[in-house]
Write a protein that holds these residues in place. Structure first.
Motif, PDB file in Angstrom:
ATOM      1  N   GLY A  99      26.793  -6.985  29.658  1.00 10.36           N
ATOM      2  CA  GLY A  99      26.112  -8.107  30.287  1.00 10.36           C
ATOM      3  C   GLY A  99      26.740  -8.558  31.579  1.00 10.36           C
ATOM      4  N   LEU A 100      27.511  -7.670  32.224  1.00  8.37           N
ATOM      5  CA  LEU A 100      28.195  -8.021  33.467  1.00  8.37           C
ATOM      6  C   LEU A 100      27.635  -7.211  34.631  1.00  8.37           C
ATOM      7  CD1 LEU A 100      31.869  -8.029  32.100  1.00  8.37           C
ATOM      8  CD2 LEU A 100      30.388 -10.027  32.511  1.00  8.37           C
ATOM      9  N   PRO A 101      27.777  -7.728  35.858  1.00  9.12           N
ATOM     10  CA  PRO A 101      27.352  -6.936  37.026  1.00  9.12           C
ATOM     11  C   PRO A 101      28.166  -5.652  37.120  1.00  9.12           C
ATOM     12  CG  PRO A 101      27.809  -9.227  37.625  1.00  9.12           C
ATOM     13  CD  PRO A 101      28.315  -9.046  36.244  1.00  9.12           C
ATOM     14  N   LEU A 102      27.586  -4.660  37.769  1.00 10.19           N
ATOM     15  CA  LEU A 102      28.286  -3.393  37.938  1.00 10.19           C
ATOM     16  C   LEU A 102      29.426  -3.580  38.936  1.00 10.19           C
ATOM     17  CD1 LEU A 102      25.329  -0.832  38.138  1.00 10.19           C
ATOM     18  CD2 LEU A 102      26.308  -2.009  36.155  1.00 10.19           C
ATOM     19  N   SER A 103      30.585  -3.012  38.603  1.00 14.88           N
ATOM     20  CA  SER A 103      31.748  -3.169  39.466  1.00 14.88           C
ATOM     21  C   SER A 103      32.408  -1.846  39.823  1.00 14.88           C
ATOM     22  CB  SER A 103      32.778  -4.085  38.792  1.00 14.88           C
ATOM     23  OG  SER A 103      33.172  -3.559  37.531  1.00 14.88           O
ATOM     24  N   ASP A 104      31.946  -0.779  39.190  1.00 19.04           N
ATOM     25  CA  ASP A 104      32.542   0.535  39.427  1.00 19.04           C
ATOM     26  C   ASP A 104      31.775   1.248  40.533  1.00 19.04           C
ATOM     27  OD1 ASP A 104      33.556   3.074  39.422  1.00 19.04           O
ATOM     28  OD2 ASP A 104      33.290   3.415  37.265  1.00 19.04           O
ATOM     29  N   PRO A 105      32.397   1.472  41.702  1.00 19.47           N
ATOM     30  CA  PRO A 105      31.684   2.147  42.799  1.00 19.47           C
ATOM     31  C   PRO A 105      31.203   3.538  42.412  1.00 19.47           C
ATOM     32  CG  PRO A 105      33.692   1.114  43.610  1.00 19.47           C
ATOM     33  CD  PRO A 105      33.750   1.033  42.120  1.00 19.47           C
ATOM     34  N   ASP A 106      31.981   4.255  41.621  1.00 18.40           N
ATOM     35  CA  ASP A 106      31.570   5.609  41.220  1.00 18.40           C
ATOM     36  C   ASP A 106      30.305   5.560  40.368  1.00 18.40           C
ATOM     37  OD1 ASP A 106      33.721   6.687  42.549  1.00 18.40           O
ATOM     38  OD2 ASP A 106      35.017   6.708  40.778  1.00 18.40           O
ATOM     39  N   LEU A 107      30.242   4.566  39.489  1.00 17.24           N
ATOM     40  CA  LEU A 107      29.043   4.414  38.669  1.00 17.24           C
ATOM     41  C   LEU A 107      27.832   4.109  39.547  1.00 17.24           C
ATOM     42  CD1 LEU A 107      27.585   4.068  35.932  1.00 17.24           C
ATOM     43  CD2 LEU A 107      28.325   1.670  35.954  1.00 17.24           C
ATOM     44  N   CYS A 108      28.022   3.258  40.545  1.00 18.49           N
ATOM     45  CA  CYS A 108      26.913   2.899  41.434  1.00 18.49           C
ATOM     46  C   CYS A 108      26.414   4.105  42.212  1.00 18.49           C
ATOM     47  CB  CYS A 108      27.353   1.799  42.398  1.00 18.49           C
ATOM     48  SG  CYS A 108      27.708   0.232  41.582  1.00 18.49           S
ATOM     49  N   HIS A 109      27.352   4.900  42.737  1.00 20.14           N
ATOM     50  CA  HIS A 109      26.951   6.092  43.478  1.00 20.14           C
ATOM     51  C   HIS A 109      26.238   7.084  42.567  1.00 20.14           C
ATOM     52  CE1 HIS A 109      28.565   5.255  47.437  1.00 20.14           C
ATOM     53  NE2 HIS A 109      29.695   4.834  46.884  1.00 20.14           N
ATOM     54  N   ALA A 110      26.719   7.211  41.353  1.00 20.47           N
ATOM     55  CA  ALA A 110      26.072   8.128  40.410  1.00 20.47           C
ATOM     56  C   ALA A 110      24.659   7.655  40.086  1.00 20.47           C
ATOM     57  CB  ALA A 110      26.910   8.239  39.134  1.00 20.47           C
ATOM     58  N   LEU A 111      24.505   6.331  39.922  1.00 22.82           N
ATOM     59  CA  LEU A 111      23.183   5.768  39.656  1.00 22.82           C
ATOM     60  C   LEU A 111      22.247   6.032  40.826  1.00 22.82           C
ATOM     61  CD1 LEU A 111      21.229   4.010  38.007  1.00 22.82           C
ATOM     62  CD2 LEU A 111      22.291   1.991  39.060  1.00 22.82           C
ATOM     63  N   GLN A 112      22.740   5.808  42.030  1.00 24.04           N
ATOM     64  CA  GLN A 112      21.921   6.053  43.214  1.00 24.04           C
ATOM     65  C   GLN A 112      21.482   7.507  43.298  1.00 24.04           C
ATOM     66  OE1 GLN A 112      24.803   4.558  45.955  1.00 24.04           O
ATOM     67  NE2 GLN A 112      23.579   2.740  46.454  1.00 24.04           N
ATOM     68  N   GLU A 113      22.429   8.404  43.117  1.00 28.78           N
ATOM     69  CA  GLU A 113      22.118   9.827  43.228  1.00 28.78           C
ATOM     70  C   GLU A 113      21.113  10.259  42.177  1.00 28.78           C
ATOM     71  OE1 GLU A 113      25.825  11.835  43.049  1.00 28.78           O
ATOM     72  OE2 GLU A 113      26.512  11.141  45.010  1.00 28.78           O
ATOM     73  N   SER A 114      21.259   9.730  40.970  1.00 29.08           N
ATOM     74  CA  SER A 114      20.305  10.081  39.912  1.00 29.08           C
ATOM     75  C   SER A 114      18.911   9.567  40.234  1.00 29.08           C
ATOM     76  CB  SER A 114      20.787   9.502  38.579  1.00 29.08           C
ATOM     77  OG  SER A 114      19.865   9.797  37.550  1.00 29.08           O
ATOM     78  N   MET A 115      18.830   8.334  40.720  1.00 26.72           N
ATOM     79  CA  MET A 115      17.518   7.772  41.054  1.00 26.72           C
ATOM     80  C   MET A 115      16.884   8.532  42.211  1.00 26.72           C
ATOM     81  SD  MET A 115      18.121   3.665  40.568  1.00 26.72           S
ATOM     82  CE  MET A 115      16.377   3.312  40.455  1.00 26.72           C
ATOM     83  N   ILE A 116      17.676   8.862  43.213  1.00 24.95           N
ATOM     84  CA  ILE A 116      17.151   9.616  44.348  1.00 24.95           C
ATOM     85  C   ILE A 116      16.619  10.959  43.893  1.00 24.95           C
ATOM     86  CG2 ILE A 116      17.845  10.857  46.443  1.00 24.95           C
ATOM     87  CD1 ILE A 116      19.742   8.462  46.986  1.00 24.95           C
TER      88      ILE A 116
END
Length: 902
Positions: A867-884
């Motif tokens: 229930g917390l905001p995302l704080s891991d940059p690697d996770l964010c980049h992975a999410l972006q790449e997957s969505m793209i």
């Protein structure tokens, strides 16, 4: 024969030799057709005169038909027979796959001995691959059919002898002459009604996203209609014959001739690319033709927009002259014998037969300001039907007088502003000014956007057409007939202190498009200069400029922000500043959405804008220095909901126990009515672990805008994915999602949906039960995750493949991570995004779903599993790449923004 001998295209002697040597005559004819097609296509690509290319194909068909005709074994008899070209072929105009319309004309009805030969001849034409439309009639039958059918008489007007005795054609023409049937008055009225019906089919606009080169307003059919009437009334048989005193000037004829040549080029290219008779300028072909014609991309616009702007300007020119000629026909055909005396309006203009005309040929040269005065008079006298043809021509001929000196003349400045102050006729006369080429001269910035398209499915009109359409919708809001559909907007526009300012803001709101950069800012600068030049009060100029600069803000806020949050309302109220600006901006936004695309305005968008307007109005009344606090809003909603629940007999203790498990965000994001509905449903559901699904269709104002679906069940990360995928399979469009998790690990989810047509579900009990059953079944067994629906991508969407843009950042005030997605719209897209969130073990808190033509612009508020905001940059980049990767349609995506935690 239409042309001199053209041996490269068809050598009759060589063909006959080959025909004699080859036992397969079908193959010989087919080979000749294919050879002619390749020769003519190459001439077209080599930019030969399109008239020569089009006439050459008709000439070739003449030669081929002659060979096929003589190849038949005709039985001798007493009945004469002729082969006659009619329709477009009769005009000698054939594009690669145009229909070949034939009339087999007979002397009398004793022709049984010719039946076998006629049948064999027509069958042979079809066998060699010609698209033939035919009729077999006697001379008298032609007259009988034509007397009662406008299309038949029109077709026969363009008859041309190919083979046989000419006296049959002469006799037929005599019988169908205006002295026997369809006198010119009746013919003109029939063709005018036919044209109006055809224009209505295409929304009465030249600016369709995929226009029909032949049938859309301003297309080839409008040119043909002019010729048909001119032929029937005046005996004119060619376009060049229209260049005559009192009819078309040399310049007007040149414009029509060049316009026809351009449309012929486009039509020829369409046929060639499609490999069939295709007259629709579909998105499939626009890009290819743009490059075929030598257009290229530049920094501001792609090649297709340059090409389509040329196309739209051409057909607008045709429409302008078509209006002029149609008016001339009305005056000379319908009112030629009128003895009505003109009624003076002033020393420059008078009314004759209900139409305004200049009193003498020197009105505009002697008094240039009369160029604007005539439109003001038309608005002040709504009983005037229009402008007489000669005065239209005079206006066109004197447009060159509108220069910088004209624009700075105080008389002209006052006249232009006076038009916007008229109680009626503002839109109609701005449209007339545009069609006659006056508006683009007076406002050169408007002239730049004439015919300018935007290559997407969201803006279905060109910029100038959209602009005038917006002003039309503003005028509609003042009409009682629209008060019910636009109740709030109608009430608001009625109390604007200066209505002319909203029309001026509408005129300038998109005028900065096509220049590169932010069109709202560019348009605001243009509007500011206009206000200074036209000596508007500074306050009026500031208001118009502010509206142009911010004309998108209200729509974006309503659709992309959480307007249930008092902080968002306060921020918007700070931008607006006062009630007057709010009123102007609201009605401008309503008109803008309706004028952009008629499919955009639905009950949900209407409700969002109404809610934003009402909440902002309350914030302004309360005072910007006294913003509504979250705690105050929560307390008020809880008190209201508890009172309603108590009246319904619900125990307050049970209510308070349930509410204690819900966070403050729940009460901020749901209305008192929602809270009552949810509370009653959950308490009645009890401790059951079964998912609870309810569908509510109501006309209460609080819920107006869409069908609400309420889902309650044990919390799971995949519930959103399961729900939206199931809704997609049920052919529902999700517009809004709000997902709350209680301390007891139950989730409360509300969705706003519309059907595939953009409407609420209605009160159909079978449909509501289908939705409940489908969702309950899917949520009961979420591990059987339904497959993402596989539907064919609509044809138009296939032409809009662009790089998805994924923006991820943390909310500065709320414990969320915001994921903004701009991507090509595709079936099942939302379900695909939800699946990605499941894959990354993310929880969705809320979502805003926006579809704009060919693209989606969705906003998702997510947290991690804790229930917390995302704080891991690697996770964010992975999410972006997957969505793209999963949202791309071939291109690799780009990251547009990372901020806060990253």
């Amino acid at each position: 024969m239409l042309l001199p001998t053209d041996p490269e295209l068809f050598d009759a002697a060589a063909f006959e030799q080959q025909l004699a040597a080859d036992s397969n005559s079908l193959a010989t004819f087919r080979s000749a057709i294919e050879h002619a097609r390749m020769v003519l296509d190459q001439r077209f690509l080599d930019q030969h005169d399109i008239h020569d290319v089009v006439h050459a194909r008709a000439w070739f068909i003449d030669q081929l038909l002659e060979q096929a005709w003589h190849a038949q074994n005709w039985l001798p008899g007493t009945c004469n027979i002729a082969l006659v070209a009619v329709g477009g072929y009769g005009r000698g105009e054939l594009h690669p796959y145009s229909d070949i319309d034939l009339l087999i004309l007979l002397e009398h009805e004793q022709h049984e001995h010719l039946h076998a030969g006629i049948s064999a001849f027509l069958t042979f034409l079809w066998d060699i691959g010609l698209e033939v439309g035919h009729s077999v009639r006697t001379v008298q039958q032609c007259a009988d059919e034509a007397s009662g059918d406008l299309s038949v008489i029109t077709n026969l007007l363009e008859s041309r002898l190919v083979l046989g005795p000419n006296e049959l054609l002469v006799a037929m023409r005599e019988l169908i002459g205006p002295q026997h049937m369809w006198p010119s008055e009746q013919f003109f009225l029939g063709k005018r009604a036919e044209q109006r019906e055809r224009h209505t089919k295409y929304n009465d606009t030249e600016y369709n996203l995929e226009p029909n080169v032949k049938s859309s307003p301003g297309g080839l059919r409008d040119l043909q209609t002019i010729m048909w009437v001119a032929r029937r009334r005046f005996g004119m048989r060619t376009l060049s014959s229209l260049e005559a005193p009192g009819f078309l000037t040399a310049g007007e004829y040149r414009l029509l001739s060049q316009a026809r040549a351009f449309l012929w080029q486009v039509r020829y290219a369409l046929h060639m690319l499609a490999g069939r008779n295709e007259d629709r300028l579909l998105l499939d072909y626009q890009h290819k033709i743009a490059h075929m014609f030598g257009y290229s991309d530049d920094d501001n616009r792609p090649a297709i927009e340059h090409f389509m702007q040329k196309y739209y300007r051409i057909i607008m020119g045709i429409s302008q002259l078509s209006d002029l000629i149609s008016q001339y026909f009305e005056e000379t055909i319908l009112r030629a014998d009128s003895t009505e005396l003109p009624t003076p309006l002033n020393e420059r203009f008078r009314i004759r037969g209900g139409y305004i005309e200049a009193c003498n040929p020197y009105v505009f040269s002697d008094t240039p300001s009369a160029i604007l005065e005539i439109f003001v008079l038309l608005a002040q006298h709504p009983e005037i039907k229009g402008v007489r043809s000669q005065t239209i021509r005079m206006l066109r001929d004197h447009r060159h007088l509108i220069d910088d000196a004209f624009r700075h003349d105080e008389r002209n400045i006052n006249l232009f502003l006076e038009l916007f102050r008229c109680t009626e006729g503002v839109h109609m006369n701005l449209r007339r000014m545009s069609r006659y080429g006056i508006l683009g001269r007076y406002l050169p910035e408007f002239g730049r956007i004439v015919g300018q398209m935007q290559h997407d499915l969201f803006h279905i009109y060109t910029v100038d057409a959209h602009t005038l359409n917006l002003i039309k919708h503003l005028r509609k809001l003042r009409h009682p007939d629209f008060a019910e559909k636009y109740s709030l907007a109608s009430a608001v526009i009625g109390r604007l202190p200066k209505p002319e300012l909203i029309y001026l803001a509408g005129l300038f709101h998109d005028i900065g498009k096509g220049r590169g950069g932010n069109h709202s800012l560019l348009g605001a600068d243009i509007a500011e200069e206009f206000g200074k030049l036209h000596q508007l009060p500074k306050a009026d100029t500031r208001l118009i400029t502010w509206l142009v600069r911010n004309h998108l803000v209200m729509s974006v806020t309503a659709q992309r922000k959480d307007i249930s949050d008092p902080e968002e309302i306060h921020n918007f109220a700070l931008l607006v500043g006062d009630q007057v600006r709010l009123d102007y901006l609201y009605v401008l936004t309503v008109a803008d959405i309706n004028a952009t695309n008629p499919t955009l305005w639905n009950s949900w968008r209407a409700q969002l804008l109404r809610q934003l307007y009402s909440e902002t109005r309350r914030a302004l009344r309360r005072g910007l220095e006294n913003p509504l606090e979250r705690e105050e809003q929560i307390s008020t909603r809880q008190a209201t909901a508890l009172s309603l629940l108590t009246e319904d007999g619900v125990a307050p203790q049970a209510v308070e126990q349930l509410w204690s498990q819900l966070g403050d965000d729940y009460f901020v994001r749901h209305s008192a009515g929602d809270i009552v509905w949810h509370t009653e449903a959950i308490l009645q559901h009890g401790d059951s672990l079964e998912p609870l699904v309810l569908v509510r269709e109501t006309t209460q104002r609080e819920y107006d805008g869409g069908t609400q679906i309420f889902v309650y069940g044990v919390q799971r990360h995949d519930f959103f994915a399961v729900t939206v995928t199931t809704l997609d399979q049920l052919n529902l469009s999700t517009l809004d999602a709000r997902i709350m998790t209680s301390k007891g690990h139950f989730s409360i989810e509300t969705y706003i949906v519309l059907d595939a047509e953009g409407d609420r579900i209605g009160d159909d009990p079978e449909r509501i039960q289908e939705i409940r059953t489908g969702l309950t079944t899917a949520l009961r067994n979420p591990e059987n995750f339904p497959a993402i629906i596989q539907r064919r991508v609509p044809r138009q969407l296939k032409h809009f493949s662009f790089t998805p843009q994924i923006t991820i950042h943390n909310d500065a005030q709320r414990p969320y991570t915001i994921v903004e997605v701009i991507a090509p719209d595709r079936p099942g897209l939302l379900a695909r995004i939800a699946g990605i969130f499941v894959e990354f073990n993310l929880s969705l808190v809320k979502a805003k779903i926006i579809t704009l033509g060919e693209r989606i612009e969705d906003v998702f508020f997510i947290t991690d599993a804790d229930g917390l905001p995302l704080s891991d940059p690697d996770l964010c980049h992975a999410l972006q790449e997957s969505m793209i990767a999963q949202l791309s349609t071939g291109a690799s995506g780009t990251v547009t923004h990372l901020s806060n935690a990253y």
